[in-house]
Design an enzyme around this catalytic site. Structure first.
Site, PDB file in Angstrom:
ATOM      1  N   LYS A 164       0.825  -1.210   0.000  1.00  0.00           N
ATOM      2  CA  LYS A 164       0.000   0.000   0.000  1.00  0.00           C
ATOM      3  C   LYS A 164       0.858   1.260   0.000  1.00  0.00           C
ATOM      4  CE  LYS A 164      -4.301  -1.986   1.367  1.00  0.00           C
ATOM      5  NZ  LYS A 164      -5.239  -2.351   2.417  1.00  0.00           N
ATOM      6  N   ARG A 199      -2.695  -9.939   5.585  1.00  0.00           N
ATOM      7  CA  ARG A 199      -3.127 -10.166   4.201  1.00  0.00           C
ATOM      8  C   ARG A 199      -2.032  -9.605   3.302  1.00  0.00           C
ATOM      9  NH1 ARG A 199      -5.456  -7.239   0.197  1.00  0.00           N
ATOM     10  NH2 ARG A 199      -6.968  -8.270  -1.145  1.00  0.00           N
TER      11      ARG A 199
HETATM   12  N1  PMM Z   1      -7.143  -4.178   1.092  1.00  0.00           N
HETATM   13  C1  PMM Z   1      -7.471  -4.325  -0.192  1.00  0.00           C
HETATM   14  C2  PMM Z   1      -8.374  -5.313  -0.587  1.00  0.00           C
HETATM   15  N2  PMM Z   1      -8.927  -6.151   0.337  1.00  0.00           N
HETATM   16  N3  PMM Z   1      -9.157  -6.862   2.557  1.00  0.00           N
HETATM   17  C3  PMM Z   1      -8.859  -6.735   3.828  1.00  0.00           C
HETATM   18  N4  PMM Z   1      -9.429  -7.552   4.738  1.00  0.00           N
HETATM   19  N5  PMM Z   1      -7.991  -5.784   4.275  1.00  0.00           N
HETATM   20  C4  PMM Z   1      -7.394  -4.913   3.415  1.00  0.00           C
HETATM   21  O1  PMM Z   1      -6.622  -4.068   3.897  1.00  0.00           O
HETATM   22  C5  PMM Z   1      -7.702  -5.009   2.034  1.00  0.00           C
HETATM   23  C6  PMM Z   1      -8.597  -6.022   1.629  1.00  0.00           C
HETATM   24  C7  PMM Z   1      -6.864  -3.398  -1.233  1.00  0.00           C
HETATM   25  O2  PMM Z   1      -5.601  -3.836  -1.607  1.00  0.00           O
HETATM   26  P1  PMM Z   1      -5.288  -4.786  -2.917  1.00  0.00           P
HETATM   27  O3  PMM Z   1      -6.163  -4.311  -4.054  1.00  0.00           O
HETATM   28  O4  PMM Z   1      -3.843  -4.573  -3.165  1.00  0.00           O
HETATM   29  O5  PMM Z   1      -5.576  -6.192  -2.595  1.00  0.00           O
END
Ligand code: PMM
Length: 420
Positions: free
Chosen positions: A222, A266
């Site tokens: 991020k 994650r």
């Molecule tokens: N961030 C993203 C997508 N899904 N789910 C959870 N539980 N926590 C998060 O911080 C989160 C998520 C966005 O990031 P990405 O598109 O790089 O996966």
């Protein structure tokens, strides 16, 4: 694996974006076969859960319908689940969540804390996997669909607001019929939060853990990581062995999150995080999260015998003449930072605690020492970092017509009404 009983200290959730416009995979896994191949690699590297997403939450990304999302993810979910993988479905749509659970997904990961789709909580409560199991839910904090046009990162205190919001969402989930041991909370790093606010949420993670639910941290790749790395030399950022220049720093966050008591992380690059967690586990001697959290919660400051003269009681003469009330207060707070830095600012100043309790007890007269104890507990909980309090109010001169030593009331309260 189950959410309650860990096979490892910290769960690793590997990200599998099945989108043409994802944050960081750039749509490389749109094809179901390639997505499955990627998921199998994530599991081989040590992922405990594979988080399958068919809609990017990147600010400005095109929203997708539940129908299109389902078309992307359901075949992948079905194949992985039937191969025994713990699949989580990253979705905002109840319809997709139900279809995914029925295809074998065991967890629903909703970054909106189940606020985007009003049917989500009831859908998750009712959905069953093919073997009849109820689903787990991850509730993330957010303030709305990510949109670069919205400046929504104003918070009086980001941690307090996120904790309060997530507590309310967890309570709503329980009311909708989701068992409390199937709820995981996520601070929603990067969702309408600046880098500084994200780091503050991580620094004060125990305040979120104090709600009593497992906490998932999603910092992977991020902007908060990129901002932090902007200060290191360009040559130090280029790592041919890593898929992405933010992966090493992400792995360090995983190790630190483990140390702070996170239940899971994650991440995109599972291998780097698994290595970082192995190092952290070796360093901490294999101590598990629960024990670490318990140790943090075992720290306390105790103030006893605080004497306050006040006018509480049901009888008129008590109101007129007043009498002694003796207060004992115990506040639970993680004291390691204070001890490490010998820093008063990192703990509760016991003089200020005594004065605050004295003022709360002395305030306008009430009938019951229960009310007095509640007031004292409430001011003690207001001190920064306090996770829980125990307050006893003694009334040694109470109007009891028999010889007695003491009468008292004790209340125990957790920060922001901890859910359990
Ligand atoms: N961030 C993203 C997508 N899904 N789910 C959870 N539980 N926590 C998060 O911080 C989160 C998520 C966005 O990031 P990405 O598109 O790089 O996966």
């Amino acid at each position: 694996m189950t959410i309650g009983a860990a096979s490892r200290r910290v769960r690793v959730m590997g990200v599998l974006n099945v989108t043409p416009d994802s944050f960081s995979d750039g749509g490389r896994f749109v094809d179901a076969d390639r997505a499955i191949e990627r998921a199998i690699a994530l599991v081989a590297r040590g992922a405990d859960i594979v988080d399958v997403g068919g809609e990017s939450t990147r600010p400005g990304a095109e929203p997708v319908t539940a129908e299109e999302e389902g078309r992307r993810v359901i075949p992948v979910v079905r194949t992985l689940a039937s191969a025994g993988v713990h699949v989580s479905i990253d979705t905002l749509h109840a319809e997709t969540a139900i279809a995914a659970v029925e295809a074998g997904a065991r967890t629903v990961n909703d970054v909106s804390g189940a606020t985007f789709d009003q049917d989500m909580l009831h859908a998750v409560a009712a959905a069953r996997t093919p073997d009849g199991a109820a689903a787990y839910i991850v509730l993330g904090h957010w303030r709305g669909v990510p949109d670069p046009a919205h400046q929504r990162s104003e918070y009086a205190d980001v941690v307090t607001e996120v904790v309060d919001w997530l507590r309310e969402r967890a309570e709503a989930a329980v009311r909708a019929g989701i068992a409390s041991d199937r709820i995981v909370l996520d601070p929603g790093l990067g969702f309408d939060k600046t880098g500084a606010q994200c780091w503050e949420l991580l620094r004060r993670l125990p305040e979120l853990s104090a709600l009593g639910f497992p906490v998932l941290v999603g910092a992977s790749r991020k902007r908060m990581i990129a901002e932090t790395l902007s200060g290191v030399p360009e040559a130090a950022r280029a790592h041919p062995g890593l898929e992405h220049e933010r992966d090493l720093a992400t792995a360090v966050v995983s190790a630190l999150a483990a140390r702070a008591g996170a239940w899971g992380v994650r991440v995109h690059d599972v291998a780097a995080t698994v290595q970082a967690l192995a190092v952290e586990a070796a360093w901490s001697g294999g101590q598990d999260c629960a024990r670490q959290t318990a140790a943090q919660q075992a720290d306390r400051i105790t103030l006893t015998g605080l004497e306050v003269f006040a006018h509480h009681g049901v009888f008129d003469f008590e109101r007129e003449q007043g009498q002694r009330f003796i207060v004992d207060a115990e506040v639970r707070i993680d004291l390691r930072r204070a001890a490490d830095g010998d820093a008063l600012g990192e703990t509760v100043h016991y003089g200020e605690l005594a004065e605050a309790i004295d003022a709360a007890v002395r305030r306008d007269p009430v009938d019951l020492i229960e009310t007095v104890a509640e007031r004292a507990a409430s001011v003690a909980l207001g001190f920064a970092g306090v996770q829980a309090v125990r307050v006893t109010v003694h009334k040694p001169d109470a109007p009891i017509g028999l010889p007695f030593a003491d009468v008292s009331v004790t209340v125990e309260r957790s920060a922001r009404g901890a859910a359990r």
